[in-house]
Design a protein around this motif. Structure first.
Motif, PDB file in Angstrom:
ATOM      1  N   ARG A 155       0.828  -1.215   0.000  1.00 17.99           N
ATOM      2  CA  ARG A 155       0.000   0.000   0.000  1.00 17.99           C
ATOM      3  C   ARG A 155       0.860   1.262   0.000  1.00 17.99           C
ATOM      4  O   ARG A 155       0.577   2.211  -0.728  1.00 17.99           O
ATOM      5  CB  ARG A 155      -0.942   0.008   1.202  1.00 17.99           C
ATOM      6  CG  ARG A 155      -2.088  -0.955   1.057  1.00 17.99           C
ATOM      7  CD  ARG A 155      -2.993  -0.894   2.260  1.00 17.99           C
ATOM      8  NE  ARG A 155      -4.159  -1.749   2.084  1.00 17.99           N
ATOM      9  CZ  ARG A 155      -4.950  -2.123   3.052  1.00 17.99           C
ATOM     10  NH1 ARG A 155      -4.735  -1.705   4.294  1.00 17.99           N
ATOM     11  NH2 ARG A 155      -5.981  -2.906   2.812  1.00 17.99           N
ATOM     12  N   LEU A 156       1.876   1.272   0.847  1.00 14.49           N
ATOM     13  CA  LEU A 156       2.749   2.442   0.920  1.00 14.49           C
ATOM     14  C   LEU A 156       3.473   2.662  -0.407  1.00 14.49           C
ATOM     15  O   LEU A 156       3.529   3.790  -0.906  1.00 14.49           O
ATOM     16  CB  LEU A 156       3.752   2.304   2.074  1.00 14.49           C
ATOM     17  CG  LEU A 156       4.722   3.470   2.265  1.00 14.49           C
ATOM     18  CD1 LEU A 156       3.982   4.783   2.484  1.00 14.49           C
ATOM     19  CD2 LEU A 156       5.653   3.176   3.431  1.00 14.49           C
ATOM     20  N   ALA A 157       3.993   1.611  -0.992  1.00 14.87           N
ATOM     21  CA  ALA A 157       4.681   1.736  -2.286  1.00 14.87           C
ATOM     22  C   ALA A 157       3.725   2.276  -3.340  1.00 14.87           C
ATOM     23  O   ALA A 157       4.097   3.150  -4.140  1.00 14.87           O
ATOM     24  CB  ALA A 157       5.256   0.389  -2.709  1.00 14.87           C
ATOM     25  N   GLY A 158       2.496   1.783  -3.344  1.00 14.47           N
ATOM     26  CA  GLY A 158       1.511   2.262  -4.307  1.00 14.47           C
ATOM     27  C   GLY A 158       1.146   3.720  -4.103  1.00 14.47           C
ATOM     28  O   GLY A 158       1.019   4.488  -5.072  1.00 14.47           O
ATOM     29  N   LEU A 159       0.961   4.111  -2.866  1.00 13.36           N
ATOM     30  CA  LEU A 159       0.634   5.512  -2.568  1.00 13.36           C
ATOM     31  C   LEU A 159       1.783   6.440  -2.951  1.00 13.36           C
ATOM     32  O   LEU A 159       1.558   7.511  -3.532  1.00 13.36           O
ATOM     33  CB  LEU A 159       0.305   5.678  -1.083  1.00 13.36           C
ATOM     34  CG  LEU A 159      -1.027   5.105  -0.630  1.00 13.36           C
ATOM     35  CD1 LEU A 159      -1.110   5.106   0.905  1.00 13.36           C
ATOM     36  CD2 LEU A 159      -2.185   5.876  -1.238  1.00 13.36           C
ATOM     37  N   GLU A 161       4.083   5.859  -5.205  1.00 12.78           N
ATOM     38  CA  GLU A 161       4.155   5.903  -6.667  1.00 12.78           C
ATOM     39  C   GLU A 161       3.097   6.860  -7.231  1.00 12.78           C
ATOM     40  O   GLU A 161       3.386   7.695  -8.086  1.00 12.78           O
ATOM     41  CB  GLU A 161       3.962   4.513  -7.260  1.00 12.78           C
ATOM     42  CG  GLU A 161       4.004   4.525  -8.779  1.00 12.78           C
ATOM     43  CD  GLU A 161       3.713   3.182  -9.417  1.00 12.78           C
ATOM     44  OE1 GLU A 161       3.855   3.092 -10.644  1.00 12.78           O
ATOM     45  OE2 GLU A 161       3.328   2.235  -8.699  1.00 12.78           O
ATOM     46  N   LYS A 162       1.878   6.742  -6.744  1.00 17.86           N
ATOM     47  CA  LYS A 162       0.790   7.607  -7.207  1.00 17.86           C
ATOM     48  C   LYS A 162       1.120   9.070  -6.954  1.00 17.86           C
ATOM     49  O   LYS A 162       0.982   9.923  -7.840  1.00 17.86           O
ATOM     50  CB  LYS A 162      -0.509   7.229  -6.490  1.00 17.86           C
ATOM     51  CG  LYS A 162      -1.686   8.116  -6.846  1.00 17.86           C
ATOM     52  CD  LYS A 162      -2.923   7.736  -6.058  1.00 17.86           C
ATOM     53  CE  LYS A 162      -4.078   8.669  -6.371  1.00 17.86           C
ATOM     54  NZ  LYS A 162      -5.272   8.316  -5.591  1.00 17.86           N
ATOM     55  N   TRP A 163       1.566   9.375  -5.762  1.00 23.48           N
ATOM     56  CA  TRP A 163       1.890  10.740  -5.403  1.00 23.48           C
ATOM     57  C   TRP A 163       3.052  11.265  -6.257  1.00 23.48           C
ATOM     58  O   TRP A 163       3.031  12.386  -6.767  1.00 23.48           O
ATOM     59  CB  TRP A 163       2.205  10.805  -3.919  1.00 23.48           C
ATOM     60  CG  TRP A 163       2.341  12.175  -3.336  1.00 23.48           C
ATOM     61  CD1 TRP A 163       1.859  13.357  -3.845  1.00 23.48           C
ATOM     62  CD2 TRP A 163       3.004  12.525  -2.128  1.00 23.48           C
ATOM     63  NE1 TRP A 163       2.188  14.404  -3.018  1.00 23.48           N
ATOM     64  CE2 TRP A 163       2.880  13.916  -1.957  1.00 23.48           C
ATOM     65  CE3 TRP A 163       3.671  11.777  -1.166  1.00 23.48           C
ATOM     66  CZ2 TRP A 163       3.411  14.577  -0.855  1.00 23.48           C
ATOM     67  CZ3 TRP A 163       4.208  12.443  -0.065  1.00 23.48           C
ATOM     68  CH2 TRP A 163       4.075  13.825   0.072  1.00 23.48           C
ATOM     69  N   GLY A 164       4.076  10.425  -6.408  1.00 23.69           N
ATOM     70  CA  GLY A 164       5.231  10.822  -7.226  1.00 23.69           C
ATOM     71  C   GLY A 164       4.845  11.109  -8.665  1.00 23.69           C
ATOM     72  O   GLY A 164       5.309  12.082  -9.269  1.00 23.69           O
ATOM     73  N   ARG A 165       3.996  10.263  -9.229  1.00 19.96           N
ATOM     74  CA  ARG A 165       3.540  10.500 -10.613  1.00 19.96           C
ATOM     75  C   ARG A 165       2.754  11.800 -10.710  1.00 19.96           C
ATOM     76  O   ARG A 165       2.920  12.572 -11.665  1.00 19.96           O
ATOM     77  CB  ARG A 165       2.674   9.337 -11.092  1.00 19.96           C
ATOM     78  CG  ARG A 165       3.449   8.085 -11.419  1.00 19.96           C
ATOM     79  CD  ARG A 165       2.483   6.972 -11.837  1.00 19.96           C
ATOM     80  NE  ARG A 165       3.168   5.722 -12.016  1.00 19.96           N
ATOM     81  CZ  ARG A 165       3.581   5.260 -13.200  1.00 19.96           C
ATOM     82  NH1 ARG A 165       3.370   5.973 -14.280  1.00 19.96           N
ATOM     83  NH2 ARG A 165       4.190   4.113 -13.276  1.00 19.96           N
ATOM     84  N   THR A 166       1.911  12.054  -9.724  1.00 24.49           N
ATOM     85  CA  THR A 166       1.104  13.279  -9.724  1.00 24.49           C
ATOM     86  C   THR A 166       1.995  14.519  -9.689  1.00 24.49           C
ATOM     87  O   THR A 166       1.714  15.507 -10.360  1.00 24.49           O
ATOM     88  CB  THR A 166       0.147  13.284  -8.509  1.00 24.49           C
ATOM     89  OG1 THR A 166      -0.695  12.141  -8.587  1.00 24.49           O
ATOM     90  CG2 THR A 166      -0.696  14.540  -8.481  1.00 24.49           C
ATOM     91  N   LEU A 167       3.068  14.432  -8.922  1.00 23.06           N
ATOM     92  CA  LEU A 167       3.984  15.576  -8.800  1.00 23.06           C
ATOM     93  C   LEU A 167       5.057  15.604  -9.885  1.00 23.06           C
ATOM     94  O   LEU A 167       5.867  16.519  -9.929  1.00 23.06           O
ATOM     95  CB  LEU A 167       4.655  15.559  -7.418  1.00 23.06           C
ATOM     96  CG  LEU A 167       3.714  15.736  -6.220  1.00 23.06           C
ATOM     97  CD1 LEU A 167       4.487  15.601  -4.912  1.00 23.06           C
ATOM     98  CD2 LEU A 167       2.998  17.073  -6.293  1.00 23.06           C
ATOM     99  N   GLY A 168       5.096  14.563 -10.711  1.00 19.10           N
ATOM    100  CA  GLY A 168       6.109  14.492 -11.758  1.00 19.10           C
ATOM    101  C   GLY A 168       7.497  14.165 -11.234  1.00 19.10           C
ATOM    102  O   GLY A 168       8.500  14.543 -11.834  1.00 19.10           O
ATOM    103  N   ALA A 169       7.530  13.462 -10.116  1.00 20.38           N
ATOM    104  CA  ALA A 169       8.825  13.134  -9.492  1.00 20.38           C
ATOM    105  C   ALA A 169       9.318  11.782  -9.956  1.00 20.38           C
ATOM    106  O   ALA A 169       8.640  10.807  -9.952  1.00 20.38           O
ATOM    107  CB  ALA A 169       8.687  13.133  -7.973  1.00 20.38           C
TER     108      ALA A 169
END
Length: 169
Positions: A155-159, A161-169
């Motif tokens: 769950r943490l890895a998925g969250l 990843e999602k957050w990083g993609r949203t921020l373009g990181a």
């Protein structure tokens, strides 16, 4: 000053509690994530560096050797490919590669077909070193996440990843 109500809070929790008193008009909840991630990242970097140092490596050298190793045989990349895959500037790659060359872990040669291009390749010593260092690194990372069960890790890895993609990181 830590109040009795704040004793059970972590460092970030105490900061947030103070801000809630001083600025109750602001939502400080993002600090609970960002502040903790910042502190955790700093701690993790220290923990990772301990293992790197056991192999006479810094973070930069480890990153170069690991990037070449995971590229697969013949374990070589151009400096621009190294820069793209390690997410550092070409100048930083040059410094890191220079240190690896000095230790005999990589070689730098002229690329085939273009005298202006360069190729960085693992030496047999560099391959042996990164294989050993990476095994120790993964054991260390396993230790560092061991307080989380498999579902929490997923769950943490998925969250993240999602957050990083949203921020373009």
């Amino acid at each position: 000053m830590v109040t009795p109500d704040q004793r059970d809070l972590d460092h970030v929790g105490r900061i947030m509690a103070q801000w809630r008193v001083e600025r109750p008009d602001l939502d400080v909840s993002p600090q609970g994530i960002i502040g903790r991630l910042h502190r955790l990242a700093a701690h993790l970097n220290e923990e990772l560096a301990v293992v790197y140092s056991q192999f006479d490596l810094g973070h930069g050298e480890f990153d170069v050797l690991a990037t070449l190793r995971r590229a697969g045989a013949p374990y070589e990349l151009t400096p621009s490919d190294l820069a793209a895959q390690t997410m550092v500037s070409s100048g930083a790659v040059t410094k890191r590669v220079d240190r690896c060359v000095e230790h005999g872990w990589v070689t730098r040669r002229v690329g085939e077909g273009d005298a202006r291009s360069r190729v960085v390749a693992l030496t047999p010593a560099g391959l042996d070193l990164i294989d050993s260092a990476f095994e120790a690194h993964m054991a260390n990372e396993q230790r560092l996440v061991s307080s989380l069960d498999e579902l929490e890790r997923t769950r943490l890895a998925g969250l993240l990843e999602k957050w990083g993609r949203t921020l373009g990181a």
